[in-house]
Design a protein around this motif. Structure first.
Motif, PDB file in Angstrom:
ATOM      1  N   THR A  56       0.829  -1.209   0.000  1.00  0.00           N
ATOM      2  CA  THR A  56       0.000   0.000   0.000  1.00  0.00           C
ATOM      3  C   THR A  56       0.862   1.256   0.000  1.00  0.00           C
ATOM      4  OG1 THR A  56      -1.798  -1.142   1.135  1.00  0.00           O
ATOM      5  CG2 THR A  56      -1.765   1.269   1.285  1.00  0.00           C
ATOM      6  N   VAL A  57       1.863   1.284   0.860  1.00  0.00           N
ATOM      7  CA  VAL A  57       2.746   2.454   0.942  1.00  0.00           C
ATOM      8  C   VAL A  57       3.515   2.615  -0.362  1.00  0.00           C
ATOM      9  CG1 VAL A  57       4.753   3.429   2.129  1.00  0.00           C
ATOM     10  CG2 VAL A  57       2.908   2.396   3.456  1.00  0.00           C
ATOM     11  N   MET A  58       4.029   1.517  -0.911  1.00  0.00           N
ATOM     12  CA  MET A  58       4.770   1.591  -2.174  1.00  0.00           C
ATOM     13  C   MET A  58       3.884   2.123  -3.305  1.00  0.00           C
ATOM     14  SD  MET A  58       8.014   0.641  -2.322  1.00  0.00           S
ATOM     15  CE  MET A  58       8.207   0.030  -3.998  1.00  0.00           C
ATOM     16  N   GLN A  59       2.659   1.620  -3.404  1.00  0.00           N
ATOM     17  CA  GLN A  59       1.767   2.041  -4.479  1.00  0.00           C
ATOM     18  C   GLN A  59       1.476   3.533  -4.425  1.00  0.00           C
ATOM     19  OE1 GLN A  59      -1.674  -0.427  -4.073  1.00  0.00           O
ATOM     20  NE2 GLN A  59      -0.743  -2.150  -5.142  1.00  0.00           N
ATOM     21  N   SER A  63       8.110   6.043  -6.443  1.00  0.00           N
ATOM     22  CA  SER A  63       8.268   6.670  -7.756  1.00  0.00           C
ATOM     23  C   SER A  63       8.007   5.619  -8.829  1.00  0.00           C
ATOM     24  CB  SER A  63       9.687   7.225  -7.911  1.00  0.00           C
ATOM     25  OG  SER A  63      10.618   6.149  -7.990  1.00  0.00           O
ATOM     26  N   ARG A  64       7.779   6.061 -10.035  1.00  0.00           N
ATOM     27  CA  ARG A  64       7.558   5.124 -11.140  1.00  0.00           C
ATOM     28  C   ARG A  64       8.743   4.173 -11.262  1.00  0.00           C
ATOM     29  NH1 ARG A  64       8.002   3.577 -16.220  1.00  0.00           N
ATOM     30  NH2 ARG A  64       6.198   3.290 -17.554  1.00  0.00           N
ATOM     31  N   HIS A  65       9.951   4.713 -11.155  1.00  0.00           N
ATOM     32  CA  HIS A  65      11.171   3.905 -11.259  1.00  0.00           C
ATOM     33  C   HIS A  65      11.205   2.823 -10.171  1.00  0.00           C
ATOM     34  CE1 HIS A  65      15.331   2.884 -12.067  1.00  0.00           C
ATOM     35  NE2 HIS A  65      15.586   3.043 -10.787  1.00  0.00           N
ATOM     36  N   GLU A  66      10.891   3.186  -8.928  1.00  0.00           N
ATOM     37  CA  GLU A  66      10.874   2.205  -7.832  1.00  0.00           C
ATOM     38  C   GLU A  66       9.838   1.112  -8.074  1.00  0.00           C
ATOM     39  OE1 GLU A  66      12.077   4.735  -3.876  1.00  0.00           O
ATOM     40  OE2 GLU A  66      10.106   5.112  -4.780  1.00  0.00           O
TER      41      GLU A  66
END
Length: 79
Positions: A56-59, A63-66
């Protein structure tokens, strides 16, 4: 909380994103609360919840790259 917990993990998250994360975690029935000081507290009870919280946190904050790197690693690990 029990004595075998890892302790508090603190992330600095902008207020608007905090509410989005809070609402998504509520949808996932993960125990969390927003406090008057602006903090978001999340209780992690098992590995599945930890993965859902990280996802959830990542989404919402990655960043797009991550996000592309994360997805490529998942695909590589599956092969």
């Amino acid at each position: 909380m029990t004595n075998d917990t890892l302790g508090d993990q603190v992330l600095q998250i902008p207020l608007s994103d905090r509410w989005r994360i809070y609402h998504r975690l509520q949808e996932l029935t993960i125990n969390c609360s927003c406090h008057t000081d602006g903090s978001l507290r999340v209780q992690v009870n098992n590995l599945l919840e930890a993965v859902l919280i990280r996802s959830t946190v990542m989404q919402l904050l990655g960043s797009r790259h991550e996000l592309v790197d994360w997805l490529e690693r998942c695909w590589r690990d599956e092969q």
